[in-house]
Design a protein around this motif. Structure first.
Motif, PDB file in Angstrom:
ATOM      1  N   SER A 179       0.799  -1.224   0.000  1.00  0.00           N
ATOM      2  CA  SER A 179       0.000   0.000   0.000  1.00  0.00           C
ATOM      3  C   SER A 179       0.832   1.275   0.000  1.00  0.00           C
ATOM      4  O   SER A 179       0.542   2.215  -0.746  1.00  0.00           O
ATOM      5  CB  SER A 179      -0.943   0.006   1.207  1.00  0.00           C
ATOM      6  N   ALA A 180       1.848   1.363   0.848  1.00  0.00           N
ATOM      7  CA  ALA A 180       2.570   2.632   0.991  1.00  0.00           C
ATOM      8  C   ALA A 180       3.235   3.040  -0.320  1.00  0.00           C
ATOM      9  O   ALA A 180       3.096   4.188  -0.768  1.00  0.00           O
ATOM     10  CB  ALA A 180       3.602   2.528   2.109  1.00  0.00           C
ATOM     11  N   THR A 181       3.951   2.121  -0.941  1.00  0.00           N
ATOM     12  CA  THR A 181       4.622   2.461  -2.194  1.00  0.00           C
ATOM     13  C   THR A 181       3.645   2.510  -3.368  1.00  0.00           C
ATOM     14  O   THR A 181       3.768   3.365  -4.250  1.00  0.00           O
ATOM     15  CB  THR A 181       5.755   1.468  -2.482  1.00  0.00           C
ATOM     16  N   GLY A 182       2.643   1.619  -3.383  1.00  0.00           N
ATOM     17  CA  GLY A 182       1.677   1.625  -4.475  1.00  0.00           C
ATOM     18  C   GLY A 182       0.856   2.899  -4.509  1.00  0.00           C
ATOM     19  O   GLY A 182       0.668   3.509  -5.569  1.00  0.00           O
ATOM     20  N   GLN A 183       0.379   3.331  -3.352  1.00  0.00           N
ATOM     21  CA  GLN A 183      -0.433   4.542  -3.310  1.00  0.00           C
ATOM     22  C   GLN A 183       0.413   5.788  -3.558  1.00  0.00           C
ATOM     23  O   GLN A 183      -0.055   6.749  -4.162  1.00  0.00           O
ATOM     24  CB  GLN A 183      -1.149   4.631  -1.959  1.00  0.00           C
ATOM     25  N   THR A 184       1.656   5.781  -3.098  1.00  0.00           N
ATOM     26  CA  THR A 184       2.532   6.915  -3.381  1.00  0.00           C
ATOM     27  C   THR A 184       2.758   7.039  -4.890  1.00  0.00           C
ATOM     28  O   THR A 184       2.713   8.140  -5.450  1.00  0.00           O
ATOM     29  CB  THR A 184       3.873   6.767  -2.649  1.00  0.00           C
ATOM     30  N   ILE A 233      -8.514  -8.764  -2.655  1.00  0.00           N
ATOM     31  CA  ILE A 233      -9.808  -9.378  -2.421  1.00  0.00           C
ATOM     32  C   ILE A 233     -10.186 -10.384  -3.506  1.00  0.00           C
ATOM     33  O   ILE A 233     -11.035 -11.247  -3.282  1.00  0.00           O
ATOM     34  CB  ILE A 233     -10.907  -8.290  -2.278  1.00  0.00           C
ATOM     35  N   GLU A 234      -9.561 -10.297  -4.665  1.00  0.00           N
ATOM     36  CA  GLU A 234      -9.888 -11.228  -5.752  1.00  0.00           C
ATOM     37  C   GLU A 234      -9.311 -12.630  -5.516  1.00  0.00           C
ATOM     38  O   GLU A 234      -9.590 -13.552  -6.283  1.00  0.00           O
ATOM     39  CB  GLU A 234      -9.399 -10.664  -7.092  1.00  0.00           C
ATOM     40  N   ASP A 235      -8.508 -12.782  -4.478  1.00  0.00           N
ATOM     41  CA  ASP A 235      -7.971 -14.102  -4.121  1.00  0.00           C
ATOM     42  C   ASP A 235      -8.114 -14.288  -2.617  1.00  0.00           C
ATOM     43  O   ASP A 235      -7.216 -13.935  -1.844  1.00  0.00           O
ATOM     44  CB  ASP A 235      -6.502 -14.227  -4.541  1.00  0.00           C
ATOM     45  N   MET A 236      -9.248 -14.843  -2.213  1.00  0.00           N
ATOM     46  CA  MET A 236      -9.509 -15.034  -0.786  1.00  0.00           C
ATOM     47  C   MET A 236      -8.871 -16.311  -0.254  1.00  0.00           C
ATOM     48  O   MET A 236      -9.097 -16.690   0.899  1.00  0.00           O
ATOM     49  CB  MET A 236     -11.019 -15.041  -0.542  1.00  0.00           C
ATOM     50  N   GLY A 237      -8.066 -16.933  -1.073  1.00  0.00           N
ATOM     51  CA  GLY A 237      -7.331 -18.112  -0.618  1.00  0.00           C
ATOM     52  C   GLY A 237      -6.007 -17.782   0.035  1.00  0.00           C
ATOM     53  O   GLY A 237      -5.348 -18.656   0.603  1.00  0.00           O
ATOM     54  N   VAL A 238      -5.594 -16.509  -0.035  1.00  0.00           N
ATOM     55  CA  VAL A 238      -4.345 -16.069   0.585  1.00  0.00           C
ATOM     56  C   VAL A 238      -4.611 -14.800   1.385  1.00  0.00           C
ATOM     57  O   VAL A 238      -5.476 -13.999   1.041  1.00  0.00           O
ATOM     58  CB  VAL A 238      -3.251 -15.810  -0.475  1.00  0.00           C
ATOM     59  N   ARG A 239      -3.856 -14.615   2.466  1.00  0.00           N
ATOM     60  CA  ARG A 239      -4.069 -13.438   3.306  1.00  0.00           C
ATOM     61  C   ARG A 239      -3.326 -12.198   2.809  1.00  0.00           C
ATOM     62  O   ARG A 239      -3.666 -11.078   3.177  1.00  0.00           O
ATOM     63  CB  ARG A 239      -3.644 -13.738   4.752  1.00  0.00           C
ATOM     64  N   GLY A 240      -2.313 -12.403   2.004  1.00  0.00           N
ATOM     65  CA  GLY A 240      -1.517 -11.275   1.554  1.00  0.00           C
ATOM     66  C   GLY A 240      -2.021 -10.685   0.247  1.00  0.00           C
ATOM     67  O   GLY A 240      -3.034 -11.120  -0.312  1.00  0.00           O
ATOM     68  N   HIS A 241      -1.294  -9.700  -0.220  1.00  0.00           N
ATOM     69  CA  HIS A 241      -1.611  -9.098  -1.502  1.00  0.00           C
ATOM     70  C   HIS A 241      -1.236 -10.053  -2.632  1.00  0.00           C
ATOM     71  O   HIS A 241      -0.631 -11.100  -2.400  1.00  0.00           O
ATOM     72  CB  HIS A 241      -0.865  -7.770  -1.657  1.00  0.00           C
ATOM     73  N   THR A 242      -1.589  -9.670  -3.850  1.00  0.00           N
ATOM     74  CA  THR A 242      -1.276 -10.490  -5.014  1.00  0.00           C
ATOM     75  C   THR A 242      -0.491  -9.663  -6.028  1.00  0.00           C
ATOM     76  O   THR A 242      -0.444  -8.428  -5.943  1.00  0.00           O
ATOM     77  CB  THR A 242      -2.555 -11.015  -5.689  1.00  0.00           C
ATOM     78  N   GLU A 258       4.918  -1.615   2.992  1.00  0.00           N
ATOM     79  CA  GLU A 258       3.527  -1.835   3.362  1.00  0.00           C
ATOM     80  C   GLU A 258       3.022  -0.770   4.322  1.00  0.00           C
ATOM     81  O   GLU A 258       3.790  -0.032   4.925  1.00  0.00           O
ATOM     82  CB  GLU A 258       3.380  -3.215   4.001  1.00  0.00           C
ATOM     83  N   GLY A 259       1.702  -0.729   4.470  1.00  0.00           N
ATOM     84  CA  GLY A 259       1.068   0.085   5.496  1.00  0.00           C
ATOM     85  C   GLY A 259       1.216   1.576   5.274  1.00  0.00           C
ATOM     86  O   GLY A 259       0.983   2.103   4.187  1.00  0.00           O
ATOM     87  N   PHE A 260       1.630   2.267   6.333  1.00  0.00           N
ATOM     88  CA  PHE A 260       1.745   3.719   6.305  1.00  0.00           C
ATOM     89  C   PHE A 260       3.122   4.137   5.793  1.00  0.00           C
ATOM     90  O   PHE A 260       4.122   3.484   6.084  1.00  0.00           O
ATOM     91  CB  PHE A 260       1.521   4.286   7.705  1.00  0.00           C
ATOM     92  N   PRO A 261       3.200   5.234   5.051  1.00  0.00           N
ATOM     93  CA  PRO A 261       4.493   5.678   4.529  1.00  0.00           C
ATOM     94  C   PRO A 261       5.411   6.162   5.639  1.00  0.00           C
ATOM     95  O   PRO A 261       4.992   6.871   6.547  1.00  0.00           O
ATOM     96  CB  PRO A 261       4.114   6.813   3.577  1.00  0.00           C
ATOM     97  N   GLY A 262       6.680   5.770   5.534  1.00  0.00           N
ATOM     98  CA  GLY A 262       7.690   6.249   6.465  1.00  0.00           C
ATOM     99  C   GLY A 262       8.242   7.593   6.026  1.00  0.00           C
ATOM    100  O   GLY A 262       7.761   8.207   5.063  1.00  0.00           O
ATOM    101  N   PRO A 263       9.301   8.058   6.700  1.00  0.00           N
ATOM    102  CA  PRO A 263       9.827   9.401   6.411  1.00  0.00           C
ATOM    103  C   PRO A 263      10.213   9.628   4.956  1.00  0.00           C
ATOM    104  O   PRO A 263       9.934  10.693   4.400  1.00  0.00           O
ATOM    105  CB  PRO A 263      11.049   9.493   7.335  1.00  0.00           C
ATOM    106  N   SER A 264      10.859   8.647   4.316  1.00  0.00           N
ATOM    107  CA  SER A 264      11.298   8.842   2.937  1.00  0.00           C
ATOM    108  C   SER A 264      10.125   8.987   1.987  1.00  0.00           C
ATOM    109  O   SER A 264      10.125   9.852   1.099  1.00  0.00           O
ATOM    110  CB  SER A 264      12.197   7.682   2.495  1.00  0.00           C
ATOM    111  N   LEU A 265       9.107   8.144   2.162  1.00  0.00           N
ATOM    112  CA  LEU A 265       7.925   8.241   1.301  1.00  0.00           C
ATOM    113  C   LEU A 265       7.132   9.509   1.604  1.00  0.00           C
ATOM    114  O   LEU A 265       6.616  10.154   0.687  1.00  0.00           O
ATOM    115  CB  LEU A 265       7.044   7.011   1.458  1.00  0.00           C
ATOM    116  N   ARG A 266       7.035   9.868   2.875  1.00  0.00           N
ATOM    117  CA  ARG A 266       6.314  11.107   3.215  1.00  0.00           C
ATOM    118  C   ARG A 266       6.996  12.309   2.568  1.00  0.00           C
ATOM    119  O   ARG A 266       6.332  13.224   2.079  1.00  0.00           O
ATOM    120  CB  ARG A 266       6.233  11.290   4.733  1.00  0.00           C
ATOM    121  N   LYS A 267       8.321  12.305   2.556  1.00  0.00           N
ATOM    122  CA  LYS A 267       9.056  13.397   1.915  1.00  0.00           C
ATOM    123  C   LYS A 267       8.711  13.462   0.433  1.00  0.00           C
ATOM    124  O   LYS A 267       8.497  14.551  -0.124  1.00  0.00           O
ATOM    125  CB  LYS A 267      10.561  13.199   2.108  1.00  0.00           C
TER     126      LYS A 267
END
Length: 283
Positions: free
Chosen positions: A53-58, A239-248, A75-84
Motif C-alpha cells: 500500500s505505501a509504495t503503491g499509493q505513493t 480481495i480477488e484471491d480469498m485463498g491467501v491473506r496477503g496481496h497479489t 507496506e502500510g503507512f508511509p515512512g519518512p522517505s515516502l512522506r518526503k
C-alpha cells in the motif's frame, strides 16, 4: 472538467475461481465497468515481491515509481522517505497550482485538521491531503452528509461506538454526488475491500462487494448523465484471491467513463501513469 476518482483499495484482476468473489453474481456493476470501460495496469512497478500500500499509493498519487525509489515495496503507512516524496509534490498540489477546487470526500473522525496532523500514523492519502488542508473533510462534514465513511454505510464507525446515522449505499452515493458537483476534482477512498481481503473470509468479501456495487451503480449513472469523468482504480490485488491473506501480483483495473475517457486510458501501463493523466485533463 469535473472528475470523480474512486480509489478502491485491494482489488486485482483474476480469472474466475471458487475463491474469487469479484464476479458478476456478486458485483455485476463493478464487473461491467471493468469489462466495458476498463483496462488492466501493472501494480508491481518492476520491483520483486508483493506490491504494498505505501509504495503503491505513493506511485498512484505522485506519478513517481515509489517502489523503485525505495528499492522495495513498503507496506502500510508511509515512512519518512515516502512522506518526503509525497509532500514534495502530489496530485492535490498539482491541481491546486492549476487553481482547481479539490476535495477528499472521506471524513476524518476528528474535530480539527491539527488533530489529524498530530496522529503518528498517516496513510498516503492523509499525507497528501494535509499538503492541501482545504481538501479535508471532518466529522461535522460527515454529520451534514458532506462527506462519506470509508465503508460507505458508516457501519464500521457505528460498531466502534461513534454516534453516526447509518446510510444506505444509494444515500451515500447521493452524498458523494453532491460533493462532486461542488468541486473540480473529488477523491473517494474505499479501503474496507483491502481489510476484508486479508481475512480470507469469502462470505464477508461477498457482503462487502454487494454493498459497494449499488453504490457504484448510482455513482456511475449520475456521472454519465452529468458529463463527469469517473475514474476507478486500485493499488494492488487482494480481495480477488480469498485463498491467501496477503496481496497479489495481479494487475489492477483502471476504469474511465465519461468525457476524455478513451484518451485517459490509451496506453496506460501502470500506477505511475495515472496522476500525470489526471493533471493533463486540466491543461
Amino acid at each position: 472538467m469535473k472528475v470523480l476518482f474512486l480509489f478502491i483499495d485491494g482489488i486485482g484482476l483474476r480469472a474466475p475461481a471458487k475463491d474469487n468473489p469479484v464476479h458478476a453474481g456478486v458485483c455485476p456493476t463493478l464487473c461491467r465497468l471493468i469489462e466495458e470501460h476498463g483496462i488492466a495496469i501493472d501494480a508491481c512497478l518492476d520491483v520483486p515481491g508483493l506490491p504494498q500500500s505505501a509504495t503503491g499509493q505513493t506511485a498512484l498519487f505522485t506519478g513517481v515509481n515509489a517502489a523503485q525509489y525505495m528499492g522495495r515495496h513498503c507496506e502500510g503507512f508511509p515512512g519518512p522517505s515516502l512522506r518526503k516524496l509525497i509532500v514534495e509534490d502530489n496530485l492535490f498540489m498539482a491541481l491546486a497550482r492549476k487553481s482547481r477546487r479539490c476535495r477528499f470526500a472521506d471524513a476524518y473522525i476528528a474535530d480539527s485538521i491539527d488533530e489529524i496532523a498530530a496522529r503518528r500514523f498517516k496513510s498516503v492519502t492523509t499525507v497528501m491531503a494535509l499538503t492541501r488542508p482545504e481538501t479535508i473533510s471532518l466529522q461535522d462534514d460527515l454529520n451534514e452528509n458532506l462527506a462519506l465513511a470509508h465503508d460507505i454505510t458508516r457501519k464500521a464507525l457505528a460498531e466502534k461506538g461513534y454516534a453516526v446515522t447509518l446510510v444506505t449505499p444509494l444515500q451515500a452515493a447521493d452524498h458523494l454526488l453532491q460533493v462532486t458537483r461542488a468541486n473540480d476534482f473529488t477523491l473517494f477512498e474505499i479501503f474496507v475491500t483491502d481489510l476484508i481481503g486479508h481475512t480470507c473470509k469469502y462470505d464477508d468479501a461477498c457482503a462487502t462487494l454487494k454493498t459497494l456495487d449499488p453504490f457504484l451503480g448510482a455513482v456511475t449513472q449520475f456521472c454519465v448523465k452529468a458529463g463527469i469523468l469517473l475514474i476507478l482504480t486500485s493499488d494492488h490485488g487482494n480481495i480477488e484471491d480469498m485463498g491467501v491473506r496477503g496481496h497479489t501480483r495481479n494487475p489492477v483495473p483502471l476504469v474511465a467513463i465519461g468525457p476524455q475517457a478513451a484518451a485517459f486510458l490509451a496506453n496506460a501501463q501502470s500506477l505511475v501513469d495515472i496522476t500525470p493523466r489526471v493533471i493533463a485533463l486540466y491543461a
